[in-house]
Design a protein around this motif. Structure first.
Motif, PDB file in Angstrom:
ATOM      1  N   ALA A 156      -2.320 -15.076  -3.626  1.00 25.97           N
ATOM      2  CA  ALA A 156      -2.711 -14.701  -2.267  1.00 25.97           C
ATOM      3  C   ALA A 156      -3.044 -13.219  -2.153  1.00 25.97           C
ATOM      4  CB  ALA A 156      -1.583 -15.064  -1.288  1.00 25.97           C
ATOM      5  N   ASN A 157      -2.177 -12.358  -2.741  1.00 22.83           N
ATOM      6  CA  ASN A 157      -2.409 -10.918  -2.604  1.00 22.83           C
ATOM      7  C   ASN A 157      -3.632 -10.447  -3.389  1.00 22.83           C
ATOM      8  OD1 ASN A 157      -0.429 -11.468  -4.888  1.00 22.83           O
ATOM      9  ND2 ASN A 157      -1.037  -9.371  -5.356  1.00 22.83           N
ATOM     10  N   GLU A 158      -4.104 -11.260  -4.348  1.00 27.12           N
ATOM     11  CA  GLU A 158      -5.304 -10.912  -5.098  1.00 27.12           C
ATOM     12  C   GLU A 158      -6.577 -11.317  -4.361  1.00 27.12           C
ATOM     13  OE1 GLU A 158      -4.201 -11.264  -9.752  1.00 27.12           O
ATOM     14  OE2 GLU A 158      -4.145 -13.157  -8.667  1.00 27.12           O
ATOM     15  N   LEU A 159      -6.471 -12.315  -3.484  1.00 25.73           N
ATOM     16  CA  LEU A 159      -7.665 -12.911  -2.890  1.00 25.73           C
ATOM     17  C   LEU A 159      -7.847 -12.605  -1.406  1.00 25.73           C
ATOM     18  CD1 LEU A 159      -7.325 -16.409  -4.578  1.00 25.73           C
ATOM     19  CD2 LEU A 159      -8.884 -14.571  -5.243  1.00 25.73           C
ATOM     20  N   TRP A 160      -6.778 -12.440  -0.653  1.00 20.70           N
ATOM     21  CA  TRP A 160      -6.951 -12.225   0.779  1.00 20.70           C
ATOM     22  C   TRP A 160      -5.822 -11.384   1.354  1.00 20.70           C
ATOM     23  CZ3 TRP A 160      -3.482 -14.078   4.506  1.00 20.70           C
ATOM     24  CH2 TRP A 160      -2.562 -15.036   4.070  1.00 20.70           C
ATOM     25  N   CYS A 161      -6.112 -10.764   2.480  1.00 20.32           N
ATOM     26  CA  CYS A 161      -5.099 -10.010   3.222  1.00 20.32           C
ATOM     27  C   CYS A 161      -5.483 -10.064   4.699  1.00 20.32           C
ATOM     28  CB  CYS A 161      -5.029  -8.554   2.745  1.00 20.32           C
ATOM     29  SG  CYS A 161      -6.534  -7.607   3.019  1.00 20.32           S
ATOM     30  N   GLU A 162      -4.519  -9.832   5.554  1.00 18.89           N
ATOM     31  CA  GLU A 162      -4.777  -9.872   6.995  1.00 18.89           C
ATOM     32  C   GLU A 162      -5.843  -8.840   7.355  1.00 18.89           C
ATOM     33  OE1 GLU A 162      -2.386  -9.355  11.248  1.00 18.89           O
ATOM     34  OE2 GLU A 162      -1.303  -9.350   9.347  1.00 18.89           O
ATOM     35  N   GLY A 163      -6.874  -9.297   8.039  1.00 18.56           N
ATOM     36  CA  GLY A 163      -7.967  -8.399   8.399  1.00 18.56           C
ATOM     37  C   GLY A 163      -9.059  -8.314   7.359  1.00 18.56           C
ATOM     38  N   GLY A 164      -8.823  -8.902   6.173  1.00 13.56           N
ATOM     39  CA  GLY A 164      -9.850  -8.943   5.142  1.00 13.56           C
ATOM     40  C   GLY A 164     -10.147  -7.597   4.505  1.00 13.56           C
ATOM     41  N   GLU A 165     -11.262  -7.548   3.818  1.00 14.15           N
ATOM     42  CA  GLU A 165     -11.647  -6.359   3.057  1.00 14.15           C
ATOM     43  C   GLU A 165     -11.760  -5.117   3.939  1.00 14.15           C
ATOM     44  OE1 GLU A 165     -14.869  -6.002  -0.314  1.00 14.15           O
ATOM     45  OE2 GLU A 165     -15.873  -5.782   1.625  1.00 14.15           O
ATOM     46  N   ILE A 166     -12.369  -5.250   5.108  1.00 15.16           N
ATOM     47  CA  ILE A 166     -12.612  -4.064   5.938  1.00 15.16           C
ATOM     48  C   ILE A 166     -11.301  -3.444   6.401  1.00 15.16           C
ATOM     49  CG2 ILE A 166     -12.876  -5.416   8.060  1.00 15.16           C
ATOM     50  CD1 ILE A 166     -14.752  -2.165   7.065  1.00 15.16           C
ATOM     51  N   ARG A 167     -10.333  -4.262   6.763  1.00 18.12           N
ATOM     52  CA  ARG A 167      -9.022  -3.740   7.175  1.00 18.12           C
ATOM     53  C   ARG A 167      -8.351  -3.023   6.007  1.00 18.12           C
ATOM     54  NH1 ARG A 167      -4.478  -5.396  10.256  1.00 18.12           N
ATOM     55  NH2 ARG A 167      -2.812  -3.881   9.837  1.00 18.12           N
ATOM     56  N   PHE A 168      -8.371  -3.642   4.857  1.00 19.41           N
ATOM     57  CA  PHE A 168      -7.745  -3.061   3.660  1.00 19.41           C
ATOM     58  C   PHE A 168      -8.364  -1.704   3.332  1.00 19.41           C
ATOM     59  CE2 PHE A 168      -7.263  -2.318  -0.858  1.00 19.41           C
ATOM     60  CZ  PHE A 168      -6.003  -2.822  -1.177  1.00 19.41           C
ATOM     61  N   LEU A 169      -9.702  -1.631   3.354  1.00 14.96           N
ATOM     62  CA  LEU A 169     -10.374  -0.403   2.960  1.00 14.96           C
ATOM     63  C   LEU A 169     -10.273   0.690   4.017  1.00 14.96           C
ATOM     64  CD1 LEU A 169     -13.495  -1.775   1.061  1.00 14.96           C
ATOM     65  CD2 LEU A 169     -11.335  -0.892   0.150  1.00 14.96           C
ATOM     66  N   LYS A 170     -10.220   0.321   5.278  1.00 13.32           N
ATOM     67  CA  LYS A 170      -9.986   1.335   6.313  1.00 13.32           C
ATOM     68  C   LYS A 170      -8.608   1.961   6.142  1.00 13.32           C
ATOM     69  CE  LYS A 170     -13.149   0.034  10.045  1.00 13.32           C
ATOM     70  NZ  LYS A 170     -13.259  -0.403  11.463  1.00 13.32           N
ATOM     71  N   ASP A 171      -7.618   1.126   5.819  1.00 15.70           N
ATOM     72  CA  ASP A 171      -6.282   1.658   5.552  1.00 15.70           C
ATOM     73  C   ASP A 171      -6.312   2.598   4.346  1.00 15.70           C
ATOM     74  OD1 ASP A 171      -5.266   0.221   7.670  1.00 15.70           O
ATOM     75  OD2 ASP A 171      -4.400  -1.372   6.440  1.00 15.70           O
ATOM     76  N   MET A 172      -7.063   2.216   3.328  1.00 18.72           N
ATOM     77  CA  MET A 172      -7.169   3.048   2.129  1.00 18.72           C
ATOM     78  C   MET A 172      -7.808   4.398   2.443  1.00 18.72           C
ATOM     79  SD  MET A 172      -9.163   2.345  -1.478  1.00 18.72           S
ATOM     80  CE  MET A 172      -7.785   1.447  -2.215  1.00 18.72           C
ATOM     81  N   VAL A 173      -8.892   4.382   3.220  1.00 23.22           N
ATOM     82  CA  VAL A 173      -9.580   5.629   3.576  1.00 23.22           C
ATOM     83  C   VAL A 173      -8.648   6.553   4.343  1.00 23.22           C
ATOM     84  CG1 VAL A 173     -11.382   6.594   5.051  1.00 23.22           C
ATOM     85  CG2 VAL A 173     -11.917   4.706   3.487  1.00 23.22           C
ATOM     86  N   ARG A 174      -7.963   6.012   5.332  1.00 17.83           N
ATOM     87  CA  ARG A 174      -7.060   6.845   6.142  1.00 17.83           C
ATOM     88  C   ARG A 174      -5.949   7.441   5.277  1.00 17.83           C
ATOM     89  NH1 ARG A 174      -7.580   2.239   9.735  1.00 17.83           N
ATOM     90  NH2 ARG A 174      -9.002   2.717  11.463  1.00 17.83           N
TER      91      ARG A 174
END
Length: 314
Positions: free
Chosen positions: A232-250
């Motif tokens: 699961a953690n390899e394929l999906w996360c809450e909010g999808g790719e955009i949520r994950f990457l926005k968190d990464m940028v911040r």
């Protein structure tokens, strides 16, 4: 190899150009012989819908090209396509050219390295980079550490660490004294398990269509091959790719003086524009996007920095 991507679409330094040479690969890893067969066109290939065959192919590729003698992953975990993964490493290496580091050790952080440890393997054996590889999944961490400890050529170049905070990517991993030339990440891009399963069905449909066009229709989905491997953690996360990457940028802004190039793969082109906007808001002074194509798949490498070259060299 039947269905191998055209060489021109891979990075010029990618060693996986053209068709797989199954004779060479079987010589390096004899266990692959049992999976090799002839396509209707008389070309040597394997059944890419068979997880055991794909894992064995990866073992052969890693032995032949990267001198990795022992490699395995837990059942059900992501088994990566090595040619495409190598492309990310080569394009990331291009980024580092402007730093002119010479003989200085290049330290790289791989976020979400997975049970397969594929980016640190390719990067350390191709460019002699020194890696810190992190993951939040204890099973992935244990598997990655086992790969390192089983291969002498990896043990001095790769450190695998556990991320214990599910809300952090860089925190707890980058220490106060650390300095990295580069970070890597291949984020989960589905927003839910349902989306991931739908993606699986599309892949099976494409494989079946491709097989039918070659005059053979033998592709049958099975539970063992769900998602072609992947937790699961390899394929999906809450909010999808955009949520994950926005968190990464911040979060990256908090480590702006410890990393020169932050990089990540972005699978959805529509996510590039909002990420660019956010990068401007958090103060990134350099932002680049590189399109990468492997066969019919197109992805993008998003890169950003908060420093000048002189600041990094210090």
């Amino acid at each position: 190899m039947s269905g191998k991507r055209p060489a021109a679409q891979l990075h010029p330094r990618n060693r996986h150009q053209g068709r797989y040479d199954f004779d060479q690969l079987c010589s390096s890893h004899p266990g692959l012989k049992q999976f090799v067969k002839l396509s209707p066109r008389g070309q040597k290939t394997i059944d890419f819908a068979n997880p055991d065959a794909v894992i064995c192919l990866n073992q052969a590729l890693l032995k032949h090209y990267y001198n990795v003698q022992h490699w395995s992953i837990p059942q059900g975990y992501l088994c990566p396509p090595i040619p495409g993964r190598a492309d990310y490493i080569h394009y990331a290496a291009d980024l580092l050219g402007s730093l002119n580091l010479g003989r200085k050790a290049v330290r790289v952080l791989d976020i979400g390295t997975g049970a397969n440890l594929i980016y640190p393997i390719i990067g350390s054996q191709t460019y002699n980079w020194q890696f810190v590889a992190s993951d939040i999944d204890p099973v992935s961490v244990e598997s990655a550490r086992a790969i390192v400890s089983s291969n002498k050529n990896l043990s001095g170049n790769i450190q695998v660490v556990q991320q214990n905070d599910k809300n952090s990517l860089f925190r707890n991993i980058i220490q106060a004294s650390d300095q990295f030339a580069l970070t890597l990440c291949n984020p989960p891009f589905h927003a839910s398990k349902k989306d991931a399963e739908a993606g699986t069905q599309r892949k099976w449909k494409n494989l079946k269509s491709s097989s039918t066009k070659r005059g053979r229709n033998t592709i049958k989905p099975d539970k063992k091959a769900l998602n072609f491997g992947g937790q699961a953690n390899e394929l999906w996360c809450e909010g999808g790719e955009i949520r994950f990457l926005k968190d990464m940028v911040r979060e990256s802004a908090s480590f702006s003086k410890q990393v020169f190039w932050f990089t990540t793969l972005v699978s959805k082109k529509d996510n590039i524009a909002p990420l660019r906007k956010l990068l401007t808001e958090v103060g990134a002074c350099q932002v680049k996007v590189k399109q990468m194509s492997q066969g019919q798949k197109v992805s993008h490498m998003l890169t950003w920095s908060f420093m000048t070259v002189d600041e990094f060299r210090g």
